[in-house]
Design a protein around this motif. Structure first.
Motif, PDB file in Angstrom:
ATOM      1  N   UNK A 184       0.833  -1.200   0.000  1.00 16.35           N
ATOM      2  CA  UNK A 184       0.000   0.000   0.000  1.00 16.35           C
ATOM      3  C   UNK A 184       0.869   1.252   0.000  1.00 16.35           C
ATOM      4  N   UNK A 185       1.930   1.240   0.802  1.00 14.21           N
ATOM      5  CA  UNK A 185       2.861   2.380   0.831  1.00 14.21           C
ATOM      6  C   UNK A 185       3.533   2.551  -0.533  1.00 14.21           C
ATOM      7  N   UNK A 186       3.920   1.438  -1.150  1.00 11.43           N
ATOM      8  CA  UNK A 186       4.557   1.487  -2.464  1.00 11.43           C
ATOM      9  C   UNK A 186       3.617   2.105  -3.505  1.00 11.43           C
ATOM     10  N   UNK A 187       2.308   1.868  -3.344  1.00 10.06           N
ATOM     11  CA  UNK A 187       1.325   2.354  -4.318  1.00 10.06           C
ATOM     12  C   UNK A 187       0.977   3.831  -4.145  1.00 10.06           C
ATOM     13  N   UNK A 188       1.438   4.459  -3.055  1.00 10.61           N
ATOM     14  CA  UNK A 188       1.099   5.875  -2.839  1.00 10.61           C
ATOM     15  C   UNK A 188       1.560   6.765  -4.006  1.00 10.61           C
ATOM     16  N   UNK A 189       2.814   6.616  -4.501  1.00 11.45           N
ATOM     17  CA  UNK A 189       3.212   7.436  -5.653  1.00 11.45           C
ATOM     18  C   UNK A 189       2.452   7.093  -6.936  1.00 11.45           C
ATOM     19  N   UNK A 190       1.820   5.910  -6.956  1.00 12.79           N
ATOM     20  CA  UNK A 190       1.087   5.470  -8.153  1.00 12.79           C
ATOM     21  C   UNK A 190      -0.374   5.910  -8.126  1.00 12.79           C
ATOM     22  N   UNK A 191      -0.781   6.651  -7.086  1.00 12.60           N
ATOM     23  CA  UNK A 191      -2.189   7.035  -6.941  1.00 12.60           C
ATOM     24  C   UNK A 191      -2.681   7.814  -8.161  1.00 12.60           C
ATOM     25  N   UNK A 192      -1.906   8.796  -8.589  1.00 11.37           N
ATOM     26  CA  UNK A 192      -2.322   9.619  -9.728  1.00 11.37           C
ATOM     27  C   UNK A 192      -2.445   8.803 -11.020  1.00 11.37           C
TER      28      UNK A 192
ATOM     29  N   UNK B  30     -19.091  17.080 -18.862  1.00  8.07           N
ATOM     30  CA  UNK B  30     -19.226  16.437 -17.557  1.00  8.07           C
ATOM     31  C   UNK B  30     -18.211  17.046 -16.587  1.00  8.07           C
ATOM     32  N   UNK B  31     -18.369  16.706 -15.316  1.00 10.39           N
ATOM     33  CA  UNK B  31     -17.385  17.078 -14.292  1.00 10.39           C
ATOM     34  C   UNK B  31     -17.463  16.061 -13.168  1.00 10.39           C
ATOM     35  N   UNK B  32     -16.291  15.642 -12.697  1.00  9.90           N
ATOM     36  CA  UNK B  32     -16.224  14.799 -11.501  1.00  9.90           C
ATOM     37  C   UNK B  32     -15.994  15.723 -10.307  1.00  9.90           C
ATOM     38  N   UNK B  33     -16.856  15.636  -9.316  1.00  8.89           N
ATOM     39  CA  UNK B  33     -16.809  16.591  -8.217  1.00  8.89           C
ATOM     40  C   UNK B  33     -16.663  15.888  -6.867  1.00  8.89           C
ATOM     41  N   UNK B  34     -16.187  16.631  -5.892  1.00  7.82           N
ATOM     42  CA  UNK B  34     -16.192  16.177  -4.504  1.00  7.82           C
ATOM     43  C   UNK B  34     -17.138  17.084  -3.731  1.00  7.82           C
ATOM     44  N   UNK B  35     -17.799  16.533  -2.730  1.00  5.90           N
ATOM     45  CA  UNK B  35     -18.817  17.297  -1.999  1.00  5.90           C
ATOM     46  C   UNK B  35     -18.497  17.433  -0.509  1.00  5.90           C
ATOM     47  N   UNK B  36     -17.273  17.057  -0.132  1.00  6.24           N
ATOM     48  CA  UNK B  36     -16.856  17.258   1.256  1.00  6.24           C
ATOM     49  C   UNK B  36     -15.349  17.474   1.276  1.00  6.24           C
ATOM     50  N   UNK B  37     -14.826  18.117   2.308  1.00  8.25           N
ATOM     51  CA  UNK B  37     -13.381  18.408   2.366  1.00  8.25           C
ATOM     52  C   UNK B  37     -12.496  17.161   2.329  1.00  8.25           C
ATOM     53  N   UNK B  38     -12.983  16.050   2.876  1.00  7.39           N
ATOM     54  CA  UNK B  38     -12.139  14.850   2.986  1.00  7.39           C
ATOM     55  C   UNK B  38     -12.394  13.851   1.862  1.00  7.39           C
ATOM     56  N   UNK B  39     -13.357  14.134   0.993  1.00  7.46           N
ATOM     57  CA  UNK B  39     -13.737  13.137  -0.009  1.00  7.46           C
ATOM     58  C   UNK B  39     -12.599  12.826  -0.971  1.00  7.46           C
ATOM     59  N   UNK B  40     -11.866  13.857  -1.421  1.00  9.62           N
ATOM     60  CA  UNK B  40     -10.740  13.623  -2.324  1.00  9.62           C
ATOM     61  C   UNK B  40      -9.690  12.737  -1.692  1.00  9.62           C
ATOM     62  N   UNK B  41      -9.353  13.022  -0.438  1.00 14.20           N
ATOM     63  CA  UNK B  41      -8.367  12.220   0.287  1.00 14.20           C
ATOM     64  C   UNK B  41      -8.825  10.771   0.417  1.00 14.20           C
ATOM     65  N   UNK B  42     -10.103  10.574   0.753  1.00 14.33           N
ATOM     66  CA  UNK B  42     -10.626   9.226   0.949  1.00 14.33           C
ATOM     67  C   UNK B  42     -10.579   8.417  -0.346  1.00 14.33           C
ATOM     68  N   UNK B  43     -10.837   9.074  -1.475  1.00 10.90           N
ATOM     69  CA  UNK B  43     -10.818   8.352  -2.742  1.00 10.90           C
ATOM     70  C   UNK B  43      -9.398   7.961  -3.127  1.00 10.90           C
ATOM     71  N   UNK B  44      -8.441   8.848  -2.851  1.00  7.56           N
ATOM     72  CA  UNK B  44      -7.041   8.505  -3.113  1.00  7.56           C
ATOM     73  C   UNK B  44      -6.636   7.308  -2.259  1.00  7.56           C
ATOM     74  N   UNK B  45      -7.024   7.320  -0.978  1.00  4.12           N
ATOM     75  CA  UNK B  45      -6.695   6.214  -0.087  1.00  4.12           C
ATOM     76  C   UNK B  45      -7.361   4.912  -0.549  1.00  4.12           C
ATOM     77  N   UNK B  46      -8.594   5.014  -1.040  1.00  7.33           N
ATOM     78  CA  UNK B  46      -9.302   3.823  -1.526  1.00  7.33           C
ATOM     79  C   UNK B  46      -8.549   3.185  -2.692  1.00  7.33           C
ATOM     80  N   UNK B  47      -8.120   4.021  -3.638  1.00 10.03           N
ATOM     81  CA  UNK B  47      -7.409   3.513  -4.808  1.00 10.03           C
ATOM     82  C   UNK B  47      -6.046   2.955  -4.411  1.00 10.03           C
ATOM     83  N   UNK B  48      -5.346   3.657  -3.509  1.00  9.51           N
ATOM     84  CA  UNK B  48      -4.030   3.206  -3.057  1.00  9.51           C
ATOM     85  C   UNK B  48      -4.146   1.864  -2.342  1.00  9.51           C
ATOM     86  N   UNK B  49      -5.142   1.719  -1.472  1.00  4.91           N
ATOM     87  CA  UNK B  49      -5.312   0.463  -0.741  1.00  4.91           C
ATOM     88  C   UNK B  49      -5.678  -0.676  -1.694  1.00  4.91           C
TER      89      UNK B  49
END
Length: 217
Positions: free
Chosen positions: A17-25, A46-65
C-alpha cells in the motif's frame, strides 16, 4: 506457522500500500480514462466533483489500498501455500500451482474485457440518459470510482467460473451430466449474479457480464 503467515500477509499488504502511494495519480487516471475517451469522442460535457473536504483524500486512499491489495496478492498466496503445501500430495501441489496461475490469468482476462468493452459502453449509456434529460453530468468522484471498481472486480471474479467448475468436478461435487440437466436453472442464476455484480439498473452491462459467464459455463 499460521501466525507467522498472518503477520507476513498483513505486513505485505501494508508495504504494498505504501509502495502504491506514488502510483495514486496514474491509477486514478487509468480508472478515469474510459470516461474521458467516451466524453471526448461524443462531445459530452461532464465534471467529476467532490462534496466534502475529505472526499478527495478518501478516494485517493481507496485507490491506493486497492492497488496495495492487488500488488500483494501473489505474496499472500505464497504465504498461504507455505502453510497448505506440507499437507498435500505432490500431484495436489501441482494442481494448486497451476490453478493459481490459471486463476490469475482468468481474473486479468475478465478485468481486460470489462475495461476495454463493457466500461466504455456503460459510460456511454450514462451520458445518453443525461443528454436525454437535458442535464449536465456532475458526478461525485466516489460514486464513479465505486462504479468502475465494482464492474472491474465483478468481471474478474466471474471469469474464475471455469476454474471453480473444474475444482468441483475434480472433487466429485458436480458432473457434466448435472451441468447439462440444470442448464436452465443455471441461466437464471447467471442473470441474478450479473444483476448483483453490476452497479445500478444497467441492463446492457448485466448482459455483457451474463453472456461471457454463460459461455464460460
Amino acid at each position: 506457522a499460521y501466525t507467522f503467515g498472518n503477520r507476513s500477509a498483513i505486513l505485505t499488504v501494508a508495504v504494498a500500500t505504501v509502495v502504491c502511494i506514488p502510483l495514486a495519480k496514474p491509477l486514478l487516471s487509468w480508472l478515469q480514462a474510459p470516461l474521458l475517451k467516451v466524453a471526448e469522442q461524443n462531445h459530452y460535457t461532464f465534471a467529476l466533483i467532490t462534496t466534502s473536504p475529505v472526499e478527495g483524500f478518501m478516494q485517493v486512499m481507496k485507490v491506493v489500498f486497492a492497488g496495495g491489495v492487488l500488488l500483494s496478492l501473489p505474496f499472500i498466496i505464497y504465504f498461504i501455500s507455505r502453510f497448505v503445501f506440507p499437507g498435500l500430495k505432490q500431484n495436489e501441489q501441482k494442481i494448486l500451482v497451476y490453478g493459481g496461475f490459471a486463476g490469475a490469468v482468468l481474473f486479468a482476462g475478465g478485468v481486460t474485457l470489462c475495461y476495454t468493452v463493457t466500461l466504455p459502453v456503460a459510460v456511454k449509456i450514462m451520458f445518453y440518459f443525461n443528454n436525454y434529460l437535458g442535464t449536465t453530468a456532475y458526478w461525485k468522484i466516489d460514486t464513479y470510482l465505486s462504479f468502475v471498481m465494482q464492474l472491474l472486480i465483478g468481471f474478474g471474479l466471474i471469469f474464475e467460473l471455469p476454474l471453480i467448475l473444474l475444482l468441483l468436478g475434480h472433487l466429485g461435487v458436480i458432473s457434466t451430466d448435472q451441468m447439462r440437466k440444470y442448464r436452465r436453472h443455471v441461466i437464471i442464476g447467471i442473470l441474478l449474479i450479473a444483476m448483483a455484480l453490476t452497479p445500478g439498473p444497467d441492463v446492457i452491462s448485466q448482459l455483457q457480464m451474463a453472456i461471457p459467464l454463460y459461455i464460460l459455463y
